[in-house]
Design a protein around this motif. Structure first.
Motif, PDB file in Angstrom:
ATOM      1  N   VAL A  16      -7.740   1.648  -4.854  1.00  0.00           N
ATOM      2  CA  VAL A  16      -8.853   1.456  -4.049  1.00  0.00           C
ATOM      3  C   VAL A  16      -8.539   0.964  -2.672  1.00  0.00           C
ATOM      4  O   VAL A  16      -8.015  -0.444  -2.768  1.00  0.00           O
ATOM      5  CB  VAL A  16      -9.939   0.665  -4.708  1.00  0.00           C
ATOM      6  N   TRP A  17      -8.724   1.496  -1.521  1.00  0.00           N
ATOM      7  CA  TRP A  17      -8.459   0.820  -0.155  1.00  0.00           C
ATOM      8  C   TRP A  17      -9.505   0.261   0.189  1.00  0.00           C
ATOM      9  O   TRP A  17     -10.639   0.444   0.358  1.00  0.00           O
ATOM     10  CB  TRP A  17      -8.048   1.867   0.711  1.00  0.00           C
ATOM     11  N   THR A  18      -9.291  -1.031   0.655  1.00  0.00           N
ATOM     12  CA  THR A  18     -10.513  -2.254   1.181  1.00  0.00           C
ATOM     13  C   THR A  18     -10.083  -2.606   2.584  1.00  0.00           C
ATOM     14  O   THR A  18      -8.844  -2.738   2.984  1.00  0.00           O
ATOM     15  CB  THR A  18     -10.328  -3.194   0.279  1.00  0.00           C
ATOM     16  N   ALA A  22     -15.614  -7.668   8.023  1.00  0.00           N
ATOM     17  CA  ALA A  22     -15.716  -8.319   9.598  1.00  0.00           C
ATOM     18  C   ALA A  22     -15.434  -6.794  10.488  1.00  0.00           C
ATOM     19  O   ALA A  22     -15.727  -6.921  11.468  1.00  0.00           O
ATOM     20  CB  ALA A  22     -14.758  -9.092   9.926  1.00  0.00           C
ATOM     21  N   SER A  23     -15.147  -5.599   9.837  1.00  0.00           N
ATOM     22  CA  SER A  23     -14.640  -4.680  10.688  1.00  0.00           C
ATOM     23  C   SER A  23     -16.232  -4.057  11.029  1.00  0.00           C
ATOM     24  O   SER A  23     -17.169  -3.988  10.425  1.00  0.00           O
ATOM     25  CB  SER A  23     -14.640  -3.702   9.555  1.00  0.00           C
ATOM     26  N   VAL A  30      -7.757  -2.548   9.423  1.00  0.00           N
ATOM     27  CA  VAL A  30      -6.346  -2.353   8.677  1.00  0.00           C
ATOM     28  C   VAL A  30      -6.944  -2.535   7.012  1.00  0.00           C
ATOM     29  O   VAL A  30      -7.875  -3.123   6.738  1.00  0.00           O
ATOM     30  CB  VAL A  30      -5.663  -3.815   8.811  1.00  0.00           C
ATOM     31  N   GLU A  31      -6.425  -1.416   6.320  1.00  0.00           N
ATOM     32  CA  GLU A  31      -7.016  -1.638   4.877  1.00  0.00           C
ATOM     33  C   GLU A  31      -5.777  -2.002   3.821  1.00  0.00           C
ATOM     34  O   GLU A  31      -4.472  -1.354   4.363  1.00  0.00           O
ATOM     35  CB  GLU A  31      -7.292   0.171   4.450  1.00  0.00           C
ATOM     36  N   ASN A  44      -3.364   1.590   8.425  1.00  0.00           N
ATOM     37  CA  ASN A  44      -4.323   1.658   9.519  1.00  0.00           C
ATOM     38  C   ASN A  44      -5.266   2.719   9.090  1.00  0.00           C
ATOM     39  O   ASN A  44      -5.114   3.865   8.841  1.00  0.00           O
ATOM     40  CB  ASN A  44      -3.410   2.299  10.565  1.00  0.00           C
ATOM     41  N   SER A  45      -6.547   2.230   9.639  1.00  0.00           N
ATOM     42  CA  SER A  45      -7.681   3.076   8.978  1.00  0.00           C
ATOM     43  C   SER A  45      -7.836   4.258   9.764  1.00  0.00           C
ATOM     44  O   SER A  45      -8.400   5.227   9.539  1.00  0.00           O
ATOM     45  CB  SER A  45      -8.979   2.346   8.849  1.00  0.00           C
TER      46      SER A  45
END
Length: 77
Positions: A16-18, A22-23, A30-31, A44-45
């Motif tokens: 799971v990428w998180t 605050a994005s 950044v994930e 990098n998202s």
């Protein structure tokens, strides 16, 4: 499974990428993902299929401790 630095992020399966709450939703994030062996992958998202950097749990913990202490604030301010 163990991954090398620079592995295409899409090759890292079953995680799971998180990204930070605050994005602001502009894709400049950044994930991070925790890997099975305890390592941490970072991508990098804006380029989710691009390379992922892989850090040991100890490396990630050291970075987070420094970030929490404000050691990297000069990079973005």
């Amino acid at each position: 499974m163990q991954y090398d630095n620079g592995v295409p992020a899409h090759d890292i399966q079953g995680v799971v990428w998180t990204k930070s709450s605050a994005s602001i939703g502009e894709g400049n994030c950044v994930e991070v993902a925790r890997l099975e062996e305890g390592a941490v992958a970072v991508r990098n998202s804006r380029f989710p299929d691009g390379p992922a950097l892989v850090y040991t749990a100890s490396e990630a913990a050291a970075f987070l401790a420094g970030a929490k202490a404000g050691e990297f604030d000069h990079l973005v301010g």
